[in-house]
Design a protein around this motif. Sequence first.
Motif, PDB file in Angstrom:
ATOM      1  N   VAL A  42       0.969  -1.271  -0.017  1.00  0.00           N
ATOM      2  CA  VAL A  42       0.084   0.261  -0.047  1.00  0.00           C
ATOM      3  C   VAL A  42       1.003   1.250  -0.048  1.00  0.00           C
ATOM      4  N   ARG A  43       0.573   2.076  -0.820  1.00  0.00           N
ATOM      5  CA  ARG A  43       1.406   3.448  -0.876  1.00  0.00           C
ATOM      6  C   ARG A  43       0.701   4.492   0.030  1.00  0.00           C
ATOM      7  N   PHE A  44       1.669   4.482   1.239  1.00  0.00           N
ATOM      8  CA  PHE A  44       0.949   5.474   2.269  1.00  0.00           C
ATOM      9  C   PHE A  44       1.691   6.915   1.807  1.00  0.00           C
ATOM     10  N   ASP A  45       1.188   7.882   2.552  1.00  0.00           N
ATOM     11  CA  ASP A  45       1.444   9.288   2.755  1.00  0.00           C
ATOM     12  C   ASP A  45       2.302   9.275   3.921  1.00  0.00           C
ATOM     13  N   GLU A  46       3.385  10.185   3.669  1.00  0.00           N
ATOM     14  CA  GLU A  46       4.270  10.464   4.796  1.00  0.00           C
ATOM     15  C   GLU A  46       3.400  10.882   5.936  1.00  0.00           C
ATOM     16  N   PHE A  47       3.638  10.323   7.103  1.00  0.00           N
ATOM     17  CA  PHE A  47       2.822  10.551   8.196  1.00  0.00           C
ATOM     18  C   PHE A  47       3.622  10.176   9.497  1.00  0.00           C
ATOM     19  N   HIS A  48       3.502  11.022  10.702  1.00  0.00           N
ATOM     20  CA  HIS A  48       4.163  10.438  11.947  1.00  0.00           C
ATOM     21  C   HIS A  48       3.058  10.997  12.862  1.00  0.00           C
ATOM     22  N   TYR A  49       3.004  10.190  14.007  1.00  0.00           N
ATOM     23  CA  TYR A  49       2.268  10.349  15.159  1.00  0.00           C
ATOM     24  C   TYR A  49       2.615   9.983  16.516  1.00  0.00           C
ATOM     25  N   THR A  50       2.711  10.611  17.343  1.00  0.00           N
ATOM     26  CA  THR A  50       3.092  10.327  18.679  1.00  0.00           C
ATOM     27  C   THR A  50       2.000  10.456  19.856  1.00  0.00           C
ATOM     28  N   GLY A  51       1.445   9.388  20.268  1.00  0.00           N
ATOM     29  CA  GLY A  51       0.299   9.395  21.457  1.00  0.00           C
ATOM     30  C   GLY A  51       0.639   8.359  22.360  1.00  0.00           C
ATOM     31  N   THR A  52      -0.586   7.840  22.735  1.00  0.00           N
ATOM     32  CA  THR A  52      -0.315   6.849  24.004  1.00  0.00           C
ATOM     33  C   THR A  52      -0.992   5.509  23.268  1.00  0.00           C
ATOM     34  N   ARG A  53      -1.240   5.523  21.952  1.00  0.00           N
ATOM     35  CA  ARG A  53      -1.951   4.449  21.139  1.00  0.00           C
ATOM     36  C   ARG A  53      -1.374   4.542  19.818  1.00  0.00           C
ATOM     37  N   PHE A  54      -1.201   3.490  18.983  1.00  0.00           N
ATOM     38  CA  PHE A  54      -0.541   3.590  17.612  1.00  0.00           C
ATOM     39  C   PHE A  54      -1.808   4.198  16.797  1.00  0.00           C
ATOM     40  N   HIS A  55      -1.313   4.808  15.538  1.00  0.00           N
ATOM     41  CA  HIS A  55      -2.359   4.812  14.667  1.00  0.00           C
ATOM     42  C   HIS A  55      -2.370   3.992  13.568  1.00  0.00           C
ATOM     43  N   LEU A  56      -3.557   3.428  13.141  1.00  0.00           N
ATOM     44  CA  LEU A  56      -3.527   2.366  12.350  1.00  0.00           C
ATOM     45  C   LEU A  56      -4.577   2.417  11.029  1.00  0.00           C
ATOM     46  N   LYS A  57      -5.415   3.409  10.859  1.00  0.00           N
ATOM     47  CA  LYS A  57      -6.196   3.701   9.869  1.00  0.00           C
ATOM     48  C   LYS A  57      -5.628   3.401   8.592  1.00  0.00           C
ATOM     49  N   PRO A  58      -4.481   3.849   8.229  1.00  0.00           N
ATOM     50  CA  PRO A  58      -3.445   3.642   7.066  1.00  0.00           C
ATOM     51  C   PRO A  58      -3.642   1.980   6.587  1.00  0.00           C
ATOM     52  N   LEU A  59      -3.729   1.227   7.425  1.00  0.00           N
ATOM     53  CA  LEU A  59      -3.361  -0.262   7.232  1.00  0.00           C
ATOM     54  C   LEU A  59      -4.940  -0.738   6.794  1.00  0.00           C
ATOM     55  N   MET A  60      -5.922  -0.055   6.947  1.00  0.00           N
ATOM     56  CA  MET A  60      -7.204  -0.578   6.912  1.00  0.00           C
ATOM     57  C   MET A  60      -7.593  -1.320   5.319  1.00  0.00           C
ATOM     58  N   PRO A  61      -6.909  -0.549   4.258  1.00  0.00           N
ATOM     59  CA  PRO A  61      -7.136  -1.256   2.916  1.00  0.00           C
ATOM     60  C   PRO A  61      -6.640  -2.644   2.874  1.00  0.00           C
ATOM     61  N   ILE A  62      -5.272  -3.026   3.673  1.00  0.00           N
ATOM     62  CA  ILE A  62      -4.908  -4.163   3.644  1.00  0.00           C
ATOM     63  C   ILE A  62      -5.796  -5.362   4.252  1.00  0.00           C
ATOM     64  N   LEU A  63      -6.533  -4.892   5.354  1.00  0.00           N
ATOM     65  CA  LEU A  63      -7.268  -5.792   6.040  1.00  0.00           C
ATOM     66  C   LEU A  63      -8.577  -5.991   5.598  1.00  0.00           C
ATOM     67  N   THR A  64      -9.200  -4.991   4.869  1.00  0.00           N
ATOM     68  CA  THR A  64     -10.856  -5.240   4.656  1.00  0.00           C
ATOM     69  C   THR A  64     -11.260  -5.848   3.461  1.00  0.00           C
ATOM     70  N   GLY A  65     -10.212  -6.400   2.833  1.00  0.00           N
ATOM     71  CA  GLY A  65     -10.794  -7.190   1.544  1.00  0.00           C
ATOM     72  C   GLY A  65     -11.125  -6.221   0.356  1.00  0.00           C
ATOM     73  N   ASP A  66     -10.870  -4.863   0.455  1.00  0.00           N
ATOM     74  CA  ASP A  66     -11.350  -3.967  -0.505  1.00  0.00           C
ATOM     75  C   ASP A  66     -10.079  -3.908  -1.450  1.00  0.00           C
ATOM     76  N   GLY A  67     -10.113  -4.719  -2.611  1.00  0.00           N
ATOM     77  CA  GLY A  67      -9.136  -4.673  -3.426  1.00  0.00           C
ATOM     78  C   GLY A  67      -7.896  -5.604  -2.964  1.00  0.00           C
ATOM     79  N   GLN A  68      -8.080  -6.326  -1.932  1.00  0.00           N
ATOM     80  CA  GLN A  68      -7.077  -7.381  -1.641  1.00  0.00           C
ATOM     81  C   GLN A  68      -7.491  -8.738  -1.995  1.00  0.00           C
ATOM     82  N   PHE A  69      -6.595  -9.464  -2.699  1.00  0.00           N
ATOM     83  CA  PHE A  69      -7.019 -10.814  -3.179  1.00  0.00           C
ATOM     84  C   PHE A  69      -5.510 -11.929  -3.263  1.00  0.00           C
ATOM     85  N   TYR A  70      -5.909 -13.139  -3.280  1.00  0.00           N
ATOM     86  CA  TYR A  70      -4.806 -14.131  -3.544  1.00  0.00           C
ATOM     87  C   TYR A  70      -5.016 -14.884  -4.743  1.00  0.00           C
ATOM     88  N   ILE A  71      -4.119 -15.237  -5.466  1.00  0.00           N
ATOM     89  CA  ILE A  71      -3.869 -15.937  -6.596  1.00  0.00           C
ATOM     90  C   ILE A  71      -3.141 -17.279  -6.368  1.00  0.00           C
TER      91      ILE A  71
END
Length: 419
Positions: free
Chosen positions: A138-167
């Motif tokens: 997945v081609r991410f935009d440059e982004f950095h975040y510091t908090g008390t949790r990880f920021h994970l929304k950019p990973l959603m396209p990998i996990l939702t099956g939207d355009g992800q498949f196996y051959i």
Amino acid sequence: MIFWSRPVILLYASDCPANWPERLFEIFRVKKGEVIMAVFSVDELKKLSETIENPCISVYMPTHRTGRETEQDPIRFKNLLTRVERDLEKTGMKERAIDEFLKPLRELLHDTLLWQHMAEGFAVFRSPDTFSYYRLPVRFDEFHYTGTRFHLKPLMPILTGDGQFYILVMSQKSVRLLRGSRDSVHPVEIEDLPDNLADALNIDEYIQTMQFHTGTSMRQAGRSAIFHGHGAGEDDETHDIKQYLRKIDEALCNYIGSQRIPVILAGVDSLLPLYREISDYGNLYEEGLPGNHDIERPEDIHKKAWSILKPYFDRNRRKAEEKYHELKNNDLATAKLPDILKAAVSGRIDTLFVDLKDHLWGRYVPESGAIFIEDQPELESVDLLDAAAINTIKKGGTVYAVKGDELPDDSPLAAVLRY
């Protein structure tokens, strides 16, 4: 009730040293000169999402597989680390503590092999007890975040099956699994996947035993090993092939697990119907790629597969959008932030549309339903869009992380509810 308050920080990359424990997930391995991709699963997302520590840094950046820009990737990563360092200074962390905290990330800058085998995107996560990094399709935009949790929304396209498949590419001579998306394809390594029919049936060992005991020639033994498992004739050949395909299917099901990502079959005409007959995987795409693909490049196979699967992905999202508009006036669909956050926590969201690029910083208190909106991120705040998406995924819902103009409503998020 919504309260307006103040701001948080964030960052991404991918892969990690062998001496780092517990939450190290290597998404690519190098094997026989080829980059092999392992799966990034919902279980890994859950582990990252359950981390609550001070600080948690998340770093995302686009990377390149080839060309001169591969030399610029570590420089971009170094620049991101400089920004993260400034963010940590703002939290009051001392210089020595910052240097120690960022040391494993800075060591990645000198990992030549890592930067030579990048994918489209790189994500890195660091907390006092966690260090993990991923090379991802997945081609991410440059982004950095510091908090008390990880920021994970950019990973959603990998996990939702939207355009992800196996051959699944197979013949009697070879087997390989490719993971594809709309724009990329990668070989995948699966434990216990047989290399070919002979490997699955231990034919080489059988041949050696036959030669030792009977003096049978290699050619005769090989034919016997393959075609005479329980008697004689074509039925026994089919039996052996089915046994081979079952081993492939078992390895595939163990690898993909509970994910419902579609698998498209690529192989000779005689194998495809037999595999469908024996397979326990619940999402084999009805149309396949007949023919021998043993020496065909992954990119060429991907192009054919995507031309078949694109209508499937477009249709699923279109149906979800239509369902949203149908239910919008029946209280089973909403674009209201308080309703969506509450439904996500309780597991009532069937489908969530969320703006992949937008952020809504703040805090949500599930016990009272109070929402605090902040103009800029602070250490204790989170991206509320991120929180809604993560909770939806963890509770078995579907998330479409899309561009703003692809949302079904005039809101950064919209949901179809289960009840």
